[in-house]
Motif scaffolding. Structure first.
Motif, PDB file in Angstrom:
ATOM      1  N   UNK A 249     -18.825 -29.259  29.484  1.00 18.02           N
ATOM      2  CA  UNK A 249     -19.152 -29.358  28.072  1.00 18.02           C
ATOM      3  C   UNK A 249     -20.187 -30.415  27.755  1.00 18.02           C
ATOM      4  N   UNK A 319     -22.296 -28.215   9.567  1.00 14.64           N
ATOM      5  CA  UNK A 319     -21.648 -27.216  10.405  1.00 14.64           C
ATOM      6  C   UNK A 319     -20.162 -27.129  10.070  1.00 14.64           C
ATOM      7  N   UNK A 320     -19.591 -28.264   9.728  1.00 16.33           N
ATOM      8  CA  UNK A 320     -18.201 -28.264   9.301  1.00 16.33           C
ATOM      9  C   UNK A 320     -18.003 -27.489   8.013  1.00 16.33           C
ATOM     10  N   UNK A 323     -18.240 -23.804   8.833  1.00 21.23           N
ATOM     11  CA  UNK A 323     -17.122 -23.376   9.669  1.00 21.23           C
ATOM     12  C   UNK A 323     -15.866 -23.282   8.811  1.00 21.23           C
ATOM     13  N   UNK A 359     -10.059 -26.314  16.877  1.00 23.54           N
ATOM     14  CA  UNK A 359     -11.433 -26.474  17.347  1.00 23.54           C
ATOM     15  C   UNK A 359     -11.727 -27.920  17.708  1.00 23.54           C
ATOM     16  N   UNK A 360     -11.269 -28.837  16.881  1.00 29.32           N
ATOM     17  CA  UNK A 360     -11.654 -30.225  17.087  1.00 29.32           C
ATOM     18  C   UNK A 360     -10.721 -30.933  18.057  1.00 29.32           C
ATOM     19  N   UNK A 363      -9.053 -27.528  21.469  1.00 27.00           N
ATOM     20  CA  UNK A 363     -10.020 -26.895  22.353  1.00 27.00           C
ATOM     21  C   UNK A 363     -10.573 -27.827  23.420  1.00 27.00           C
ATOM     22  N   UNK A 364     -11.045 -29.029  23.032  1.00 27.27           N
ATOM     23  CA  UNK A 364     -11.568 -29.914  24.079  1.00 27.27           C
ATOM     24  C   UNK A 364     -10.512 -30.179  25.152  1.00 27.27           C
ATOM     25  N   UNK A 372     -18.818 -20.198  20.628  1.00 28.24           N
ATOM     26  CA  UNK A 372     -19.045 -20.430  19.201  1.00 28.24           C
ATOM     27  C   UNK A 372     -17.737 -20.441  18.430  1.00 28.24           C
ATOM     28  N   UNK A 377     -11.925 -20.069  15.210  1.00 31.25           N
ATOM     29  CA  UNK A 377     -12.061 -19.786  13.779  1.00 31.25           C
ATOM     30  C   UNK A 377     -11.413 -18.449  13.422  1.00 31.25           C
TER      31      UNK A 377
ATOM     32  N   UNK D 100     -26.701 -28.788   2.117  1.00 31.93           N
ATOM     33  CA  UNK D 100     -25.361 -29.256   1.788  1.00 31.93           C
ATOM     34  C   UNK D 100     -25.176 -29.477   0.287  1.00 31.93           C
ATOM     35  N   UNK D 455     -26.071 -34.981  11.815  1.00 34.69           N
ATOM     36  CA  UNK D 455     -26.572 -33.751  12.433  1.00 34.69           C
ATOM     37  C   UNK D 455     -28.093 -33.713  12.323  1.00 34.69           C
TER      38      UNK D 455
ATOM     39  N   UNK F  45     -22.465 -35.107  15.621  1.00 34.82           N
ATOM     40  CA  UNK F  45     -21.224 -34.387  15.898  1.00 34.82           C
ATOM     41  C   UNK F  45     -21.415 -32.923  15.542  1.00 34.82           C
ATOM     42  N   UNK F  46     -21.099 -32.038  16.468  1.00 30.33           N
ATOM     43  CA  UNK F  46     -21.146 -30.613  16.186  1.00 30.33           C
ATOM     44  C   UNK F  46     -19.795 -30.017  16.490  1.00 30.33           C
ATOM     45  N   UNK F  47     -19.039 -29.731  15.461  1.00 29.57           N
ATOM     46  CA  UNK F  47     -17.649 -29.339  15.601  1.00 29.57           C
ATOM     47  C   UNK F  47     -16.972 -30.350  16.513  1.00 29.57           C
ATOM     48  N   UNK F  48     -16.351 -29.898  17.570  1.00 28.54           N
ATOM     49  CA  UNK F  48     -15.623 -30.851  18.387  1.00 28.54           C
ATOM     50  C   UNK F  48     -16.555 -31.710  19.232  1.00 28.54           C
ATOM     51  N   UNK F  49     -17.824 -31.319  19.287  1.00 29.30           N
ATOM     52  CA  UNK F  49     -18.676 -31.869  20.319  1.00 29.30           C
ATOM     53  C   UNK F  49     -19.511 -33.046  19.820  1.00 29.30           C
TER      54      UNK F  49
END
Ligand code: ADP
Ligand code: ADP
Ligand code: ADP
Lengths: 462, 113, 462, 462, 113, 113
Positions: A249, A319-320, A323, A359-360, A363-364, A372, A377, D100, D455, F45-49
């Protein structure tokens, strides 16, 4: 290793559960006399009981107009909505391949659908499968109970069948070869999507709440199980089957074009009105409330994600926001025609929270390369939404307790989950016998755009 | 002090940076460039039009180092970027007269690393 | 040299044919008593015969809603659909100029249309021209036979008139000066588009199948001849008149932003539902089938192109997918209200194959700089679609043989082709007298964005 | 310094005028017995008088379909229309922050609206404020006089409330911190937007032409005052309050992605049909003419701007074309249901000319950093459109003279202007007490994307 | 061995590459850059705002060559890029200490061409 | 003649160009590059990453000058780009053997300015 085994085990479990779920249903549901359209509609139309019983229905231009435009909106969700949403999130060298997943889905599924897909899904058949009575749309004429030509229903449902394989692409993006994807889509729509659509929405389906003989009268207004859980789980299976991308990752670039992803999400949002309100199949009060709750769910879920991001990462990310909005839209999908305003708000908040947590945080830890977050989601929020529909629905089916309705929802979720998990894995193995599924290292590092399509998305110098 | 310019294949960037780090070379400047050379890429096709690929995507690395690091840097680049195929690229080494660290105004060998 | 001569000859031939075609028609068609709207509709509405004869039509809100939204969809095809489709395919330094071709078409044609264009096209007039009775939309009130305000018809047709000059831009993109384009559009819409629309869709038009006295009762459901063949041929003429771009064919960059082109194609696809289904002028069963066949045609044509690409170039390209889809949409346009499912499939496959053969094989040999294949796609697939409509239509006009219907289609194609070829050439010469049409070398190498609009599309550093 | 003082003075003046305007109205308008929906509709529906008086209205599926799709179109204006329009015009490092602003507006306002916003705006209340009778949409069921579920009206109006704060962002883009924006939007919609919507569109509103006791029966068909003047003036106030961006006016980069801006403008254009035609609340002849005039106004205004640009700068710019189109759309918004074709043309030409003069000539002299000309376009063209509606309306209210109607329009404009100017300033001060409104120098030079959202919009290398 | 850096107008790139090829110079690295100079471009206008054009698009070429090819390379660049207008650009020639072909590890004069 | 290569923070570009102009240095070539160094950016930060920020946006300036202008140029760059934070960047100075103005064909010291 260990994890892969655990997962295989879970998949096996899903298989068993699915099998167990299907057998009684197949028996129980073989009697429904109603035609698909009538049954399908009868449940959702509150204000138009009269229309259902009056046989010589005349064309209702308002409903017809509504359903045609809704079909266009749902297609817009895939082309270019989802295409951009996904495309903006991958690396520059793979965007075309993602756009092609969406385009190819539209192309292949459309052809499949009019030839046999619609018949498999909405042919009378039995509780588990459709039949071949409507091949080439044979005999699909006339109007449904809302005065809408049945061909419009074919079109509307087609747009649902198109978006589902495209959603799965979120799980294997950046590493599935294009020929394999085409074959996969062909088989998956035929063997997984059509049956599940039949179970949940067809007159004799063993999960269709409008089928008096259904094994579990589950509520799924606009495709929470058929589209989102189904696609989410399939994406998870694909991600596991294909393995991680090279560099995952830590050595992967961030989204190459977030504005694309945001535009895509916006189009998903707007198109979702067609998806959810259109699933009423008429322009009436239920459609209106479905639309409003859809909007509210997207909004409150976006806020939820932003707040969680703000608390845990210090900043609200774009992105949050998108999502979260998508998670909210997914969560409200099965519910939007059955709940009230407060129910929608709660479902959206919980759906987004669950997706966020997965996801946050989860998943990791799972070290899972769901590129994606298609499962994170669509799968997670879809399951939460489907289950909560049982709890927050204004009226349960046949007046059973909310707990009983919840159990019905659970049954539908488990059947879908098990069937799609096992089926998707088998299809992947099958496809892999015919053409290699996974891009090799060279194809992957060069990028799928050049290696699969002989094209680059952007020029560097001009 | 030397200034190393290397042109490599885009997909070797990660590898090269990793190898450089192994040799304690952390400071690198990276540019996206187009290479014109003998290599013909995977031909791209746009409708009827086949792109011969006369300009291909490449990555340029620039690394300012003290003499002692020149050979390690070259080795690292070769280690990360060599595939044996046409298009692997080139390394050029040039002299640097002076080097200044902007943050501190330091000069010379102290500044470069 | 030789080729230019050959082409001039062909153009001359077209002229003669056109003239020949018009003269008898002009005589024969002067008697039609029906009003435009009634005649226009009478043919396409199968299920609503009653509505046509019943005089005091009341507002039908469903049809009205449908037609208004369809108008919005057709505008979406140009702004931003076509703009992005074309814009993504040119070089970075010319994208704004292409977007401006589309924007300027929308701006100029809208003004022309309400002042005199609509009157020229849909004023009663004679078999060849409209008249001035509806200048400034004078007297355009009330409802048509479907209960839709006639102003909606004005709006709907306007969106067709907007997209046509924008389509032509595909032929001369990257080298026509903006002032010349504006003038060209003004003249072309007035002198070419309005007459052809009159021939094909107006009550007295000599090619209108609803005109009992028509010279050739050709079927053109949604504008195959009026929009696509017309634009395609005009683009060809422009490409020849303006000559090749500097560096053609070997030293030109590839598309600068394929994702833009794909998004544009997706919006074209979605908007096309408004174009084709909307051409029924009502939300009924014909509209529904037109919509479905449109979808299927786009899909199967995309598959066709991908397969051909795969066979002949080894890879399925994204540009091929969208080009194929557009070719399929073009091919089905004249047919979608007259054919059945199988007919649609065949027409789309053949239309896409023909376009593919032209673009990939014939064009390079002709050494023709049709920048974005406006002729290759819209012209070729348009002609194939128009002709095949005669063969695959479910019912021929007045029950004549399919061959006779095919001949009618052929006549319509030839008239359109001849008239637009000659007319476009003359207009270009005219415009060139007033303001130079072709960008000079400096303007072209610097790029039209800076040279025509004093703007750059993107910043390099930020 | 001087200028700031002058402006403060003008703001003070606005305050006084606003106060003066409200007091008599509050007294005079307390008696209206009609329900919101009926009153709102009675005025605009010319052809359907019967429908209004006949009490047991049945669902009209055509109107319902129309209004639902129009709601989707208006949401499309913000997401992604305005987002792209604004986003393309800022620098690369700030695009996400602009997107945003739009997303957050959609999210926050949706939640506010269903909880209390709709009640504040459309609850009966008195001439100046709504009430709390419709909290959580309590009691909002049933149909309006056009046979459309009232929930659709909630949704439709929500989309208007969403776009307004997003429009304001044009004034403070590239320098307002995100948390401050969220708080600002929350307060601004609650305290400024809801009241003004109540004044202008609610049954008892003191500026509502359908309220027999209104202090000034102003015409505002689709939100010229409520949305555009309101947002434009608020943007001006924000621009002044926040001060200039670093480097203004000479060391700022040009728009980083003009194609984005153009696509955004196109989506605004298409979505505006929902905004304007939808404001009729039914798919009828008025809606049809509103749509057509909207199209024509956008077109002729774009032409106007291009011609002015051509004359004064030598070239027609793409940014000019879209700015002109938007100015025309703004100008026609209050008028489109009340004027005829010629009126629309004149209003659009004058609106665009005024906006052009302000943006190109006055603004540089004022040394005002209205980042994206939110005031220059929406404020100026909005005011011109609102005033000219009084002059060009086909029928004045109660048959008063056009001058009297003009005065009514002027009153509405002045009240809106004064109230929003003062209110916005106060809200900004309030927000600033809680969280810093203006990005500090570091945040601004790094860019708001990274500093506010962690971001980056685009990757450089891939 | 020399390293030639040339800044040219973007629209001269094709021409220059052609001329270089005529002189058998095939290996070139191309970068998109912005030039800050005396040249003022065609002024761009964005609403009220006129861009003075202080940074203009340019193309940078980098060519590593053996001594014998320096003059031909300069001639080729001049031949392809010279228009006589301000903004035509510059050529800089620098020494290269070492050159390595990544594919083979070859060094020096053999590697550069 | 010298060739100055400077890597700076993107948001210092305006400042540096202004300072250079004050010293009458007008000709500069600017490139967008990515820097790999010790500096860690504001983590994205992009989602979890979480992006560690191993490659950060930088601006590269290239300035060909006569000897007399070397120190002024360095001073100007330091003046405009120094913030005292890690990531401020570096300046490298190299020798130029030859310089040609493409417009006129002029060579050497006359051509460079
Ligand atoms: N002498 C050179 N000068 C400038 N760039 C070079 C030179 N040699 C190689 N390059 C760069 O390296 C890239 C790879 O070159 P290629 O012809 O594939 O090298 P090789 O055949 O030596 O492996 C080229 O595209 C070019 O960008
Ligand atoms: N001394 C220099 N150092 C760096 N770049 C230069 C230098 N001289 C010219 N350039 C580059 O060449 C471009 C063209 O310069 P210009 O001022 O038009 O040159 P001239 O007046 O010599 O024709 C500039 O924009 C700059 O990018
Ligand atoms: N020796 C070097 N070679 C190439 N680039 C360098 C070198 N030193 C610094 N840079 C560039 O300058 C940028 C800033 O470096 P940084 O590590 O922050 O420097 P410092 O710690 O000296 O302030 C780096 O990202 C890199 O792009």
């Amino acid at each position: 290793m260990m994890k892969q085994k655990t997962l295989s085990f879970l998949l096996g479990l899903g298989l068993s559960l699915g099998a167990w779920a299907q057998s009684p249903a197949a028996d129980a549901a073989a009697l429904s006399p109603a035609t698909t359209a009538v049954a399908n509609i009868a449940e959702t139309a509150v204000a138009e009981v009269a229309a259902v019983v009056a046989p010589p229905v005349v064309l209702n231009s308002g409903n017809t107009a509504f359903m045609m435009i809704c079909s266009a909106l749902v297609l817009l969700m895939t082309l270019p909505g989802l295409a951009l949403f996904y495309g903006g999130l991958v690396r520059k060298k793979n965007i075309l391949s993602v756009l092609m997943y969406c385009l190819a889905s539209a192309a292949i599924v459309s052809v499949v659908w009019v030839i046999y897909g619609f018949s498999f899904a909405f042919g009378d058949g039995n509780a588990v499968f459709g039949d071949t009575s409507k091949l080439f749309l044979n005999g699909v004429t006339g109007l449904d109970a809302f005065g809408v030509p049945n061909l419009v229903f074919v079109m509307f449902q087609l747009t649902f069948a198109i978006i589902t394989p495209a959603l799965i692409a979120g799980g294997f993006a950046e590493r599935m070869r294009f020929p394999a994807y085409c074959l996969f889509t062909l088989l998956w729509v035929s063997l997984i999507y059509c049956p599940i659509a039949h179970w949940v929405w067809s007159a004799k389906g063993f999960l269709f709440h409008g089928n008096p003989d259904a094994w579990a009268k589950a509520y799924d207004f606009a495709g929470g199980t058929v589209v989102h859980i189904n696609a989410g789980v399939a994406a998870l299976v694909c991600a596991i089957y294909l393995g991680k991308r090279k560099g995952f990752p830590n050595r992967l670039s961030p989204p190459h074009n977030l504005p694309f992803a945001i535009v895509g999400a916006c189009l998903l949002w707007v198109g979702w009105f067609g998806f959810n309100a259109g699933s009423e199949l008429a322009a009436d009060e239920t459609a209106a409330s479905a639309m409003l709750y859809t909007q509210v769910a997207a909004a409150v879920a976006a806020v939820t994600w932003l707040v969680l991001d703000g608390i845990f990462h210090g900043k609200a990310t774009a992105l949050g926001a998108i999502t979260g909005a998508v998670a909210g839209l997914v969560a409200i999908t099965p519910a939007c025609g059955f709940v009230d305003l407060k129910g929608s708000l709660i479902i959206a908040v919980l759906g987004a929270t669950a997706a966020w947590a997965f996801v946050v945080y989860l998943k990791p830890k799972l070290n899972l390369d769901d590129t994606l977050d298609a499962f994170g989601v669509h799968g997670v929020a879809g399951i939460v939404g489907a289950l909560l529909t049982g709890i927050f629905c204004v009226a349960t089916k046949d007046g059973i307790s909310h707990f009983a309705q919840f159990m019905n929802q659970l049954k539908a979720v488990v059947c879908t989950l098990g069937f799609t998990a096992v089926g998707t894995w088998i299809i992947l193995m099958l496809v892999n016998c015919i053409t290699r599924v996974r891009a090799d290292e060279r194809e992957e590092t060069v990028g799928l755009d050049v290696s699969q399509h002989k094209e680059s998305a952007y020029t560097v110098i001009d | 002090m030397k200034y190393i310019i290397a042109i490599i294949q885009p997909d070797r960037l990660d590898e090269v940076l990793m190898k450089l780090e192994e040799k304690e070379i952390h400071l690198v400047t990276v540019t996206q460039v187009m290479g014109h050379g003998r290599q013909k890429g995977i031909a791209e096709v746009y409708r009827s039009h086949k792109e011969g690929g006369s300009l291909l995507r490449k990555i340029k690395l620039e690394i300012g180092v003290n003499e002692a690091f020149v050979q390690p840097a070259i080795d690292a680049i070769l280690g990360g970027a060599q595939t044996g195929n046409i298009g692997d690229g080139k390394i050029f080494v040039m002299d640097v007269g002076q080097c200044v660290r902007i943050r501190t105004g330091e000069k010379g060998n102290d500044a470069i690393g």
